[in-house]
Design a protein around this motif. Structure first.
Motif, mmCIF file in Angstrom:
data_model
loop_
_atom_site.group_PDB
_atom_site.id
_atom_site.type_symbol
_atom_site.label_atom_id
_atom_site.label_comp_id
_atom_site.label_asym_id
_atom_site.label_seq_id
_atom_site.Cartn_x
_atom_site.Cartn_y
_atom_site.Cartn_z
ATOM 1 N N LEU A 16 -3.688 -8.006 21.065
ATOM 2 C CA LEU A 16 -2.117 -8.884 21.051
ATOM 3 C C LEU A 16 -2.938 -9.930 22.120
ATOM 4 O O LEU A 16 -2.365 -11.175 21.918
ATOM 5 C CB LEU A 16 -1.335 -8.108 21.775
ATOM 6 N N LEU A 17 -3.439 -9.831 23.072
ATOM 7 C CA LEU A 17 -4.130 -10.889 23.845
ATOM 8 C C LEU A 17 -4.821 -11.716 23.235
ATOM 9 O O LEU A 17 -4.718 -12.943 23.310
ATOM 10 C CB LEU A 17 -4.739 -10.242 25.257
ATOM 11 N N LEU A 18 -5.858 -11.422 22.491
ATOM 12 C CA LEU A 18 -6.670 -12.083 21.758
ATOM 13 C C LEU A 18 -6.114 -13.038 20.636
ATOM 14 O O LEU A 18 -6.360 -14.222 20.425
ATOM 15 C CB LEU A 18 -7.908 -11.354 21.235
ATOM 16 N N LEU A 19 -4.981 -12.336 19.929
ATOM 17 C CA LEU A 19 -4.221 -12.995 18.795
ATOM 18 C C LEU A 19 -3.305 -14.210 19.562
ATOM 19 O O LEU A 19 -3.267 -14.976 18.814
ATOM 20 C CB LEU A 19 -3.396 -11.896 18.199
ATOM 21 N N GLY A 20 -2.844 -13.791 20.548
ATOM 22 C CA GLY A 20 -2.139 -14.625 21.473
ATOM 23 C C GLY A 20 -2.710 -15.716 21.861
ATOM 24 O O GLY A 20 -2.086 -17.174 21.656
ATOM 25 N N LEU A 21 -3.856 -15.635 22.552
ATOM 26 C CA LEU A 21 -4.540 -16.768 22.863
ATOM 27 C C LEU A 21 -5.395 -17.653 21.807
ATOM 28 O O LEU A 21 -5.288 -18.782 21.867
ATOM 29 C CB LEU A 21 -5.703 -16.293 24.032
ATOM 30 N N ALA A 22 -5.678 -16.899 20.685
ATOM 31 C CA ALA A 22 -6.379 -17.595 19.675
ATOM 32 C C ALA A 22 -5.216 -18.327 18.869
ATOM 33 O O ALA A 22 -5.268 -19.496 18.316
ATOM 34 C CB ALA A 22 -6.643 -16.891 18.516
ATOM 35 N N GLY A 26 2.803 -17.748 23.185
ATOM 36 C CA GLY A 26 2.870 -17.192 24.303
ATOM 37 C C GLY A 26 3.897 -15.755 24.165
ATOM 38 O O GLY A 26 3.683 -15.038 24.643
ATOM 39 N N GLU A 27 4.550 -15.876 22.773
ATOM 40 C CA GLU A 27 5.397 -14.657 22.704
ATOM 41 C C GLU A 27 4.602 -13.469 22.403
ATOM 42 O O GLU A 27 4.912 -12.350 22.818
ATOM 43 C CB GLU A 27 6.258 -14.723 21.311
ATOM 44 N N LEU A 28 3.569 -13.695 21.694
ATOM 45 C CA LEU A 28 2.501 -12.608 21.520
ATOM 46 C C LEU A 28 1.945 -12.174 22.875
ATOM 47 O O LEU A 28 1.777 -10.844 23.034
ATOM 48 C CB LEU A 28 1.213 -12.956 20.661
ATOM 49 N N ALA B 65 5.231 -5.650 14.737
ATOM 50 C CA ALA B 65 5.898 -6.451 15.747
ATOM 51 C C ALA B 65 5.322 -7.771 16.132
ATOM 52 O O ALA B 65 5.651 -8.817 16.212
ATOM 53 C CB ALA B 65 5.853 -5.669 17.267
ATOM 54 N N ALA B 66 3.923 -7.683 16.092
ATOM 55 C CA ALA B 66 2.840 -8.881 16.279
ATOM 56 C C ALA B 66 3.236 -9.850 15.145
ATOM 57 O O ALA B 66 3.388 -11.144 15.014
ATOM 58 C CB ALA B 66 1.564 -8.488 16.466
ATOM 59 N N ALA B 67 3.026 -9.011 13.666
ATOM 60 C CA ALA B 67 3.432 -10.080 12.575
ATOM 61 C C ALA B 67 4.853 -10.638 12.554
ATOM 62 O O ALA B 67 4.931 -11.861 12.170
ATOM 63 C CB ALA B 67 3.269 -8.792 11.440
ATOM 64 N N GLY B 68 5.829 -9.971 13.066
ATOM 65 C CA GLY B 68 7.177 -10.706 13.309
ATOM 66 C C GLY B 68 7.227 -11.704 13.902
ATOM 67 O O GLY B 68 7.879 -12.677 13.702
ATOM 68 N N VAL B 69 6.505 -11.590 15.264
ATOM 69 C CA VAL B 69 6.509 -12.891 16.106
ATOM 70 C C VAL B 69 5.676 -13.908 15.490
ATOM 71 O O VAL B 69 6.117 -15.070 15.464
ATOM 72 C CB VAL B 69 5.581 -12.394 17.157
ATOM 73 N N LEU B 70 4.796 -13.700 14.611
ATOM 74 C CA LEU B 70 4.011 -14.665 14.004
ATOM 75 C C LEU B 70 4.899 -15.247 12.920
ATOM 76 O O LEU B 70 4.498 -16.523 12.743
ATOM 77 C CB LEU B 70 2.522 -14.358 13.140
ATOM 78 N N LEU B 71 5.539 -14.460 12.396
ATOM 79 C CA LEU B 71 6.445 -15.086 11.073
ATOM 80 C C LEU B 71 7.901 -15.623 11.701
ATOM 81 O O LEU B 71 8.709 -16.099 10.954
ATOM 82 C CB LEU B 71 7.002 -13.698 10.432
ATOM 83 N N GLY B 72 7.895 -15.764 13.029
ATOM 84 C CA GLY B 72 8.971 -16.372 13.703
ATOM 85 C C GLY B 72 10.456 -15.465 13.694
ATOM 86 O O GLY B 72 11.416 -16.186 14.035
#
Lengths: 430, 167
Positions: A16-22, A26-28, B65-72
């Motif tokens: 999650l950290l790497l994905l958020g930074l990449a 900020g939500e990630l 959850a991560a995919a959901g955040v990326l999808l907005g």
């Protein structure tokens, strides 16, 4: 499991950290916070070095096979509070837990004690309880610390011995004390031995009037066979190749039981009994009498294990100097054709040899299931054994065929009743 | 262990419900079905005692959850979903560890302490997460990279510490 359990939140947090930074999202990064808090809590509450003491007690340190023994283990905490303690008693192999579990999970405050109680059972053997494994951890279960605490105890499980009626043996030489073994010498006893000329002091009721009537000038008295104790050498065949298994049954275990039963029977009759376990090494119990000797023999049998040795692969190296000359040898063995010369040689040296042969073939057939191959194999094995048995009988060796599903006593008395020759009358015949 | 079981079931329901609601609010019905399928599989695996089902469930929920955040989709709903899944995963492992527990008194104490600890962690996580979602910070690429390196190094040390303790 602990490794995977620790790895997963770490891996998700990294991802999650790497994905958020990449993605500069900020939500990630905010999504990674629960995992970070979780790991931080595990780090903060991680266990310190535990200070524990363990004490073990057994309800008995010497029992018969099949009896249950209660093991009690007390682990006391001499250090700080421990949130989660998993105590696992490391059981020696061969013990079966019949009640309770040798592990417990609990909270152990400072000065507190965790008691563990369970029951074990074994067929036979010497067992050494060594260490207790204690794993301490924080409530989230992520960080763990494991220590081994010594709590030694020894348990000896003696083999089960069935009570046997008196086993009729007839060695060539007996010892000087009165006992149950016919001594091949005339004197006072119960069995008729012969007739000799009257000697002063002979009881009048021993006079054989029928013979005396035929010789008017002299009197003849009956003589009875003396009964004494004897030297008995028990030989247990512990070679690996002599141990046949049929399912959960082991031929060697039956052989051990038979040896224990025979030892008890011979010692109860007052004989001097020794034991030789012939396997990987020679385990020798010097001949002796009474209860102490019984204990020695049972302890040796409890420790007996099968093993393989190039030297002792056949019975050629059976050391005869351990056994008094012309004594009774009892060999408990399934016996192989190449053992025949060694057994015949024992007989030629003047030993009276009795072979007890445990037979597991019925159980083997049951384990293998029905089929023409099994039936043929059994028939061939039976014929081989009958040929070997015939040769042994011709050499003057007594053989007891013991199907293990039958009581040993029945097999011994059924066989020896037929085999034991009538006493040889050596007294002076008028 | 009844309370821990109830909380484990409730956590999974709460987490999957929050994720599904987040997807439904945005009209993403396929994602909603995927969330419910994961939650259903996790529940069945828990009931049938499949090994590793909790680990797979947490990984799947975190990925969704991560995919959901990326999808907005709603970040708050995704955060709630992840916290619920984390609690359910933790309690599944706790209940498995409790299989060794023998004395009822000890079990109640351990359960109470564990529930207290995990609920505290969940509460703190939610508060921090919700606060973090409200904070708006502008980061340059260099700052982001530096922060990333710091996080990786810090987590590496934490991981080494955890592994070292267990070894």
């Amino acid at each position: 499991m602990t490794l995977g359990r620790r790895l997963l939140p770490l891996a998700l947090l990294y991802a999650l950290l790497l994905l958020g930074l990449a993605s500069l999202n900020g939500e990630l990064l905010a999504l990674a916070l629960p995992l970070a808090v979780y790991l931080l809590a595990a780090l903060l509450y991680g266990p310190g070095q535990p200070q524990l003491h363990a004490a073990r007690s057994l309800s008995g340190d010497r029992v018969r096979g099949g009896q249950t023994v209660t093991v009690r283990l007390e682990v006391s905490n001499e250090g700080a509070d421990l949130d989660e303690v998993l105590v696992e008693d490391l059981l020696p192999p061969g013990l079966e837990v019949v009640d309770g579990t040798p592990a417990a999970l609990a909270r152990l405050p400072s000065g507190g004690t965790l008691e563990l109680s369970y029951q074990v059972r074994a067929n036979r053997g010497g067992f050494h309880f060594g260490s207790v494994r204690v794993t301490t951890g924080e409530p989230l279960g992520l960080s763990r610390r494991q220590v081994l605490i010594s709590a030694p105890a020894d348990l000896l499980v003696l083999p089960r011995a069935r009570r046997l009626e008196r086993v009729a043996i007839r060695p060539l030489r007996t010892r000087g004390y009165a006992g149950p073994v016919p001594a091949r010498q005339g004197g006072s006893g119960t069995d008729f031995f012969g007739v000799r000329e009257y000697q002063a002091g002979d009881p009048r009721r021993w006079i054989n009037w029928r013979v005396s009537a035929r010789h008017p000038r002299s009197l003849f008295t009956n003589e009875f066979e003396q009964e004494r104790i004897a030297d008995v050498g028990l030989v247990l065949d512990a070679r690996s190749r002599s141990d046949v298994a049929a399912g959960a049954e082991s031929l060697f275990e039956y052989a051990v039981q038979a040896t224990a039963s025979l030892a008890e029977s011979f010692l109860d009759d007052g004989n001097r009994v020794g034991l030789l376990v012939y396997g990987r090494v020679l385990d020798w119990t010097f001949p002796g009498y009474g209860k102490v000797q019984r204990e020695r023999i049972l302890r040796a049998l409890a420790r007996a294990r099968t093993g393989q040795s190039q030297v002792f692969d056949n019975l050629h190296f059976l050391p005869t100097r351990f056994f008094p000359a012309q004594s009774q040898l009892v060999l408990v063995s399934p016996l192989w054709p190449d053992d025949l010369p060694a057994v015949v040689r024992l007989r030629a040296r003047g030993y009276q040899v009795l072979v007890i042969r445990p037979d597991l073939s019925d159980l083997e057939v049951q384990a293998l299931g029905p089929g023409p191959e099994v039936a043929l194999a059994r028939r061939i094995a039976r014929i081989e054994w009958l040929l070997l048995r015939q040769r042994l009988l011709q050499a003057g060796v007594w053989v007891v065929d013991w199907p293990v599903q039958e009581p040993l006593g029945r097999a011994v008395h059924a066989s020896l009743g037929r085999l034991i020759p009538r006493p040889v009358v050596t007294g002076a015949h008028p | 262990m009844m309370r821990a079981r109830i909380v484990a079931v409730a956590s999974l329901g709460f987490g999957s419900g929050a994720l599904a609601l987040g997807c439904a609010l945005d009209g993403r019905w396929l994602w909603c079905l995927a969330v419910l399928a994961v939650a259903g599989g996790w529940s069945v695996g828990r009931w049938r005692r499949w090994p590793g089902v909790a680990d797979a469930g947490l990984a799947a929920m975190a990925s969704l959850a991560a995919a959901g955040v990326l999808l907005g989709l709603s970040a708050e709903a995704m955060l709630l979903g992840l916290v619920g899944a984390l609690c359910a995963w933790d309690l599944d492992h706790f209940l498995r560890r409790m299989a060794h527990q023998q004395r009822a008194g000890d079990g109640r104490v351990l359960e109470r302490r564990h529930l207290g600890r995990i609920l505290a962690v969940a509460g703190l996580s939610l508060i921090l997460g919700l606060v973090a979602l409200r904070v708006d910070l502008e980061l340059s690429l260099l700052t982001a990279v530096l922060l990333g390196l710091l996080a990786v190094l810090g987590l590496g040390r934490a991981a080494r510490y955890l592994y070292g303790q267990s070894g």
